[in-house]
Design a protein around this motif. Structure first.
Motif, PDB file in Angstrom:
ATOM      1  N   GLN A   1      43.474  28.759  44.327  1.00 11.90           N
ATOM      2  CA  GLN A   1      44.242  29.235  45.093  1.00 11.90           C
ATOM      3  C   GLN A   1      45.294  30.308  44.514  1.00 11.90           C
ATOM      4  OE1 GLN A   1      47.108  25.975  46.181  1.00 11.90           O
ATOM      5  NE2 GLN A   1      48.191  26.970  47.619  1.00 11.90           N
ATOM      6  N   SER A   2      45.315  30.385  43.016  1.00 14.77           N
ATOM      7  CA  SER A   2      45.922  31.506  42.610  1.00 14.77           C
ATOM      8  C   SER A   2      45.163  32.675  42.821  1.00 14.77           C
ATOM      9  CB  SER A   2      46.115  31.298  40.986  1.00 14.77           C
ATOM     10  OG  SER A   2      45.154  31.170  40.584  1.00 14.77           O
TER      11      SER A   2
ATOM     12  N   ASP B   1      46.345  34.241  46.162  1.00 17.75           N
ATOM     13  CA  ASP B   1      47.908  34.267  46.198  1.00 17.75           C
ATOM     14  C   ASP B   1      48.305  35.879  46.354  1.00 17.75           C
ATOM     15  OD1 ASP B   1      50.665  33.518  46.636  1.00 17.75           O
ATOM     16  OD2 ASP B   1      50.835  32.927  44.454  1.00 17.75           O
TER      17      ASP B   1
ATOM     18  N   ASP C   1      49.834  39.023  49.244  1.00 16.86           N
ATOM     19  CA  ASP C   1      50.098  39.244  50.492  1.00 16.86           C
ATOM     20  C   ASP C   1      49.610  40.733  51.018  1.00 16.86           C
ATOM     21  OD1 ASP C   1      51.382  41.257  49.057  1.00 16.86           O
ATOM     22  OD2 ASP C   1      53.434  40.764  49.080  1.00 16.86           O
TER      23      ASP C   1
ATOM     24  N   ASP D   1      42.635  39.649  42.215  1.00 15.78           N
ATOM     25  CA  ASP D   1      42.558  38.608  43.365  1.00 15.78           C
ATOM     26  C   ASP D   1      41.230  38.583  43.729  1.00 15.78           C
ATOM     27  OD1 ASP D   1      42.397  40.287  46.264  1.00 15.78           O
ATOM     28  OD2 ASP D   1      43.401  41.394  44.571  1.00 15.78           O
TER      29      ASP D   1
ATOM     30  N   TYR E   1      40.765  37.493  47.259  1.00 12.86           N
ATOM     31  CA  TYR E   1      41.164  37.385  48.671  1.00 12.86           C
ATOM     32  C   TYR E   1      40.321  38.819  49.329  1.00 12.86           C
ATOM     33  CZ  TYR E   1      43.328  37.569  53.306  1.00 12.86           C
ATOM     34  OH  TYR E   1      43.573  37.672  54.651  1.00 12.86           O
TER      35      TYR E   1
END
Length: 305
Positions: free
Chosen positions: A80-81, A84, A86, A116, A118
Motif C-alpha cells: 500500500q505504501s 500512496d 496523489d 511509487d 501507481y
C-alpha cells in the motif's frame, strides 16, 4: 548541612559553565518559570537533572517507533505504501519524464526517495490498451482505403502488448539493478539506485509513447517516423540523464556500454510499438480452362462380360 552546601556549590558550578557558553542566557531554579523572548533558559533542578524531560520524550518516541512494526511483504499494507501518491505528485513526475534536462536527476528531484508503483502500473496498462486499440483502428482505416485488405478483430494484441511492456519494465530494471550492484562491489564509488526507483524511472519514461501511438494513426510514413524518433529521444534522454550520475563513477568503457545497451533496448521497444506497414492481400488464383486439343484422351473403360 555540609552535603547541602556541596550540592548548592555544584549547581552554581554547572550554571556558570553553561553561562560561559551562552552569555545571554538567564538561569532559573525551576522548569516551570517563563523567560523573556530572545533569552535562553537554563533550568537546574536541585537534583542536577536538567534536560530530563527531553530524555523522557526521546525515550517515548523510541518506544513508539519500536512498537510500530514493518508489515510483511505478503500483506496488503506492505504494498500500500508504494501506491500512496496523489495526483499532483504523479503529474509532476510525468512532467519530469517528458522534459528531461542535463544535470536534473529524476530520482533526486522528482522521486525524492519515495518511489511509487501507481504511475508505472497505469502508464504500462494504458500504453498496452492504446497499442491494441490503435492497431485495430489502423486495419479498419486501411480497409476503407483499400478494400483488398482484410480486417478481423485482433483482441490478442492487448495480451501481447501488456505482457511485453510489463516484462520490459520489470526485467530490464532488474538486470540493470543487479549489474550496478555487482559493479558496486568492484568499485566502491558506484552507488546504484534501489530496485523500485529503477522500475519507477522506466515506468514514467514510457509515458511519452502514449500520445505518440495515437499520432501514429496519421497515415503518413515519414511523419510517423518523426514522431517515433522524437518520443524515443525524450524517453531515452530521461533514462540517460538519470543513470549518468551513477555510472559516471565507473570506467568509461563500462559506462558507455551500459548506456548504449539501455538506449538500444529502448529503441527496440519503440520499434516494436510502431505498426507495421499493411500490404493488400494477393488476389486468389483464377482457374483457367485448357483448350480441347490439349485435353488428355479419355481412357476406355473395360467392358465386363
Amino acid at each position: 548541612m555540609a552535603a547541602a552546601d556541596e550540592l548548592a556549590f555544584h549547581e552554581f558550578e554547572e550554571a556558570s559553565n553553561l553561562l560561559a557558553e551562552t552569555p545571554d542566557a538567564v538561569t532559573t531554579s525551576g522548569s516551570g518559570q517563563l523567560t523573556p523572548q530572545g533569552h535562553v533558559a537554563v533550568a537546574v533542578d536541585s537534583g542536577g537533572s536538567y534536560g530530563a524531560e527531553e530524555e523522557v520524550e526521546e525515550s517515548d518516541k523510541t518506544a513508539l517507533l519500536q512498537e510500530k512494526q514493518q508489515p510483511g511483504f505478503w500483506t496488503f499494507g506492505y504494498y500500500q505504501s508504494f501506491f500512496d501518491v496523489d495526483t499532483c505528485q504523479v503529474l509532476d513526475r510525468i512532467k519530469g519524464s517528458l522534459l528531461p534536462r542535463p544535470g536534473h536527476n529524476f530520482v533526486r528531484h522528482r522521486l525524492r526517495n519515495r518511489p511509487d508503483l501507481y504511475g508505472p502500473f497505469w502508464i504500462c496498462a494504458t500504453l498496452a490498451f492504446v497499442l491494441a486499440v490503435t492497431g485495430n483502428l489502423t486495419l479498419v482505416l486501411a480497409q476503407r482505403r483499400d478494400p483488398s485488405i482484410h480486417y478481423s478483430p485482433q483482441f490478442h494484441k492487448v495480451t501481447v502488448a501488456g505482457v511485453t511492456i510489463y516484462c520490459y519494465v520489470w526485467l530490464v530494471p532488474l538486470a540493470l539493478w543487479g549489474f550496478l550492484r555487482w559493479r558496486k562491489r568492484v568499485r566502491e564509488r558506484v552507488g546504484p539506485y534501489t530496485f523500485l526507483e529503477t522500475v519507477c524511472v522506466y515506468g514514467y519514461s514510457l509515458f511519452v509513447f502514449i500520445p505518440t501511438v495515437v499520432l501514429w494513426l496519421i497515415p503518413v510514413p515519414w511523419l510517423q517516423w518523426l514522431f517515433g524518433a522524437l518520443a524515443l529521444a525524450l524517453s531515452a534522454a530521461s533514462l540517460v540523464f538519470t543513470l549518468w550520475p551513477v555510472v559516471r563513477e565507473d570506467t568509461r568503457l563500462v559506462a558507455a556500454v551500459l548506456l548504449s545497451t539501455v538506449v538500444l533496448l529502448h529503441a527496440l521497444l519503440a520499434t516494436g510499438c510502431k505498426p507495421l506497414p499493411l500490404e493488400p492481400l494477393a488476389p486468389p488464383p483464377q482457374a483457367t480452362s485448357l483448350p480441347l486439343n490439349l485435353l488428355p484422351p479419355p481412357t476406355p473403360r473395360s467392358q465386363v462380360t
